[in-house]
Write an enzyme that holds these catalytic residues in place. Structure first.
Site, mmCIF file in Angstrom:
data_model
loop_
_atom_site.group_PDB
_atom_site.id
_atom_site.type_symbol
_atom_site.label_atom_id
_atom_site.label_comp_id
_atom_site.label_asym_id
_atom_site.label_seq_id
_atom_site.Cartn_x
_atom_site.Cartn_y
_atom_site.Cartn_z
ATOM 1 N N SER A 183 0.908 -1.184 0.277
ATOM 2 C CA SER A 183 -0.243 -0.173 0.075
ATOM 3 C C SER A 183 0.946 1.132 -0.205
ATOM 4 O O SER A 183 1.604 1.444 0.508
ATOM 5 C CB SER A 183 -0.799 0.283 1.000
ATOM 6 O OG SER A 183 -1.807 1.355 1.229
ATOM 7 N N TYR A 212 -1.424 -1.301 10.574
ATOM 8 C CA TYR A 212 -1.799 -0.765 9.215
ATOM 9 C C TYR A 212 0.112 -0.906 8.604
ATOM 10 O O TYR A 212 0.238 -0.919 7.536
ATOM 11 C CB TYR A 212 -2.711 -0.218 8.667
ATOM 12 C CG TYR A 212 -3.195 -0.824 6.850
ATOM 13 C CD1 TYR A 212 -3.483 -1.587 6.655
ATOM 14 C CD2 TYR A 212 -3.018 -0.188 5.726
ATOM 15 C CE1 TYR A 212 -3.751 -2.280 5.165
ATOM 16 C CE2 TYR A 212 -2.978 0.026 4.546
ATOM 17 C CZ TYR A 212 -3.565 -0.937 4.051
ATOM 18 O OH TYR A 212 -4.705 -1.589 3.190
HETATM 19 N N1 NAD Z 1 -8.662 -0.073 -1.547
HETATM 20 C C1 NAD Z 1 -7.648 0.141 -0.732
HETATM 21 O O1 NAD Z 1 -7.751 1.714 -0.578
HETATM 22 C C2 NAD Z 1 -6.426 -0.047 -1.058
HETATM 23 C C3 NAD Z 1 -5.307 0.464 -0.893
HETATM 24 C C4 NAD Z 1 -4.465 -0.229 -0.435
HETATM 25 C C5 NAD Z 1 -4.319 -1.707 -0.256
HETATM 26 N N2 NAD Z 1 -5.347 -2.033 -0.288
HETATM 27 C C6 NAD Z 1 -4.853 -3.388 -0.140
HETATM 28 O O2 NAD Z 1 -5.550 -4.390 -1.151
HETATM 29 C C7 NAD Z 1 -5.419 -5.648 -0.689
HETATM 30 C C8 NAD Z 1 -7.164 -6.205 -0.924
HETATM 31 O O3 NAD Z 1 -8.165 -4.530 -0.702
HETATM 32 P P1 NAD Z 1 -8.950 -4.323 -0.865
HETATM 33 O O4 NAD Z 1 -9.283 -3.251 -1.471
HETATM 34 O O5 NAD Z 1 -9.839 -5.359 -1.929
HETATM 35 O O6 NAD Z 1 -10.275 -5.075 -0.220
HETATM 36 P P2 NAD Z 1 -11.330 -5.944 0.057
HETATM 37 O O7 NAD Z 1 -12.101 -5.594 1.247
HETATM 38 O O8 NAD Z 1 -12.401 -5.828 -0.884
HETATM 39 O O9 NAD Z 1 -11.080 -7.334 -0.183
HETATM 40 C C9 NAD Z 1 -9.849 -8.173 0.775
HETATM 41 C C10 NAD Z 1 -10.806 -9.244 0.576
HETATM 42 O O10 NAD Z 1 -9.332 -10.215 1.742
HETATM 43 C C11 NAD Z 1 -10.695 -11.148 2.469
HETATM 44 N N3 NAD Z 1 -9.695 -11.606 3.811
HETATM 45 C C12 NAD Z 1 -9.265 -10.939 4.597
HETATM 46 N N4 NAD Z 1 -8.992 -11.880 5.501
HETATM 47 C C13 NAD Z 1 -8.623 -13.189 5.536
HETATM 48 C C14 NAD Z 1 -7.362 -14.079 5.249
HETATM 49 N N5 NAD Z 1 -7.415 -14.108 6.518
HETATM 50 N N6 NAD Z 1 -7.895 -14.773 4.301
HETATM 51 C C15 NAD Z 1 -8.094 -14.644 3.059
HETATM 52 N N7 NAD Z 1 -9.017 -14.093 2.511
HETATM 53 C C16 NAD Z 1 -9.002 -13.145 3.914
HETATM 54 C C17 NAD Z 1 -11.597 -10.303 2.296
HETATM 55 O O11 NAD Z 1 -12.955 -11.833 2.943
HETATM 56 C C18 NAD Z 1 -11.523 -10.178 1.193
HETATM 57 O O12 NAD Z 1 -12.245 -10.394 0.038
HETATM 58 C C19 NAD Z 1 -5.782 -5.941 0.877
HETATM 59 O O13 NAD Z 1 -4.646 -6.395 1.582
HETATM 60 C C20 NAD Z 1 -5.727 -3.985 0.963
HETATM 61 O O14 NAD Z 1 -4.768 -4.028 2.154
HETATM 62 C C21 NAD Z 1 -6.027 -1.606 -0.111
#
Ligand code: NAD
Length: 272
Positions: A142, A155
């Site tokens: 991130s 985080y």
């Molecule tokens: N959305 C943003 O702005 C953003 C920014 C930077 C980084 N990220 C990162 O991107 C990645 C995806 O996030 P997103 O935004 O798509 O969120 P999201 O919540 O839509 O997706 C996260 C997924 O991870 C799954 N998950 C959570 N805990 C888990 C576990 N213990 N085992 C297996 N699966 C698990 C959830 O069920 C979900 O399907 C994450 O690592 C997040 O930190 C997101």
């Protein structure tokens, strides 16, 4: 010929958001996608979406924070496929917890256990499936792994760890033909943002999005598919000499030294 033909690609956190979009994009590029998540209902929807576009997908339950679950998952992959080519370590959680001296220790442990330890565990147990033929590991870090946010020390620590863990993997496995890179997304429109700030229909969610647009040079949030396209680049031979790298995909947020004129010139504020 598509860019991931003949490849087997594992996507963790494939049920929603960036994971679902990447699973779809990998399938569009010809990969057999193994989608894994704790949320098996939403995971089934991802699988259906891939089937609907004519792609190939399998889905398996996986809790990345639980080593028994990870070893079971690895054994299933070994038995059915014998090897994998791409590992997209994407499963993650995030939550505000207040300033560090008030930050709940349980929350710190939970975020570290999914985002950082989960990336370690899944890599540890799946890399043996890449050792013979090489492959590409893509860790989702991130912009919060490169700098910090108020009230989100857990985080920030986890994603900072993921960024550097990526470099460790690239060094450990370069001689095996395994590349390891990270994507550092900015703010991307996914259910995670809804849970952190509120949905677009809520006042808090709208206010958050307006502020994000304001501080983003490109003037908008990113989309999951835009992250997926970066993942395709890193998964494919287009990035054959790229390893140990972290690619920011944040609409330019991290390009600032400080917001400067943005603080004073009203012309900056409207972004949409
Ligand atoms: N959305 C943003 O702005 C953003 C920014 C930077 C980084 N990220 C990162 O991107 C990645 C995806 O996030 P997103 O935004 O798509 O969120 P999201 O919540 O839509 O997706 C996260 C997924 O991870 C799954 N998950 C959570 N805990 C888990 C576990 N213990 N085992 C297996 N699966 C698990 C959830 O069920 C979900 O399907 C994450 O690592 C997040 O930190 C997101």
């Amino acid at each position: 010929m598509s860019r991931l033909d003949q490849r087997i690609a594992v996507v963790t956190g494939a049920a929603t958001g960036i994971g679902r979009a990447t699973a779809l994009e990998f399938a569009r590029e010809g990969a057999l996608v193994i989608g894994a998540d704790v949320d098996t209902d939403a995971l089934a929807e991802t699988r259906q979406a891939i089937v609907d576009i004519g792609g190939r997908a399998e889905t398996l339950f996986l809790d990345v924070a639980d080593e028994d679950s990870v070893t079971t998952f690895a054994a299933q992959l070994r038995e059915t496929h014998g090897h994998i080519d791409v590992l997209f370590n994407n499963a993650g959680v995030d939550q505000e917890g207040g300033p560090l001296h008030e930050y709940p220790t349980e929350l710190f442990d939970r975020i570290l256990s999914v985002d950082l330890r989960g990336t370690f565990l899944v890599s540890k147990h799946l890399i043996p499936l890449m050792l013979d033929a090489g492959g590409s590991i893509i860790n989702v870090s991130s912009m919060s792994g490169l700098a910090a946010d108020l009230d989100r020390s857990g985080y920030n620590a986890a994603k900072g760890g993921v960024t550097n863990l990526t470099k460790a993997m690239s060094i450990d496995y370069g001689r095996h033909g395994i590349r390891a890179n990270a994507i550092c997304p900015g703010t991307i429109e996914t259910p995670l943002v809804d849970s952190l700030a509120g949905s677009e229909d809520e006042a808090s969610g709208q206010q958050f999005r307006d502020a994000q647009k304001w501080v983003t040079p490109l003037g908008r949030l990113g989309t999951p598919r835009e992250m997926a396209r970066v993942a395709v680049f890193l998964a494919s031979d287009d990035s054959a000499f790229v390893t140990g790298e972290s690619i920011l995909a944040d609409g330019g947020v991290m390009a600032y030294t400080w917001p400067g004129k943005m603080l004073f010139e009203s012309g900056w504020k409207p972004a949409s």
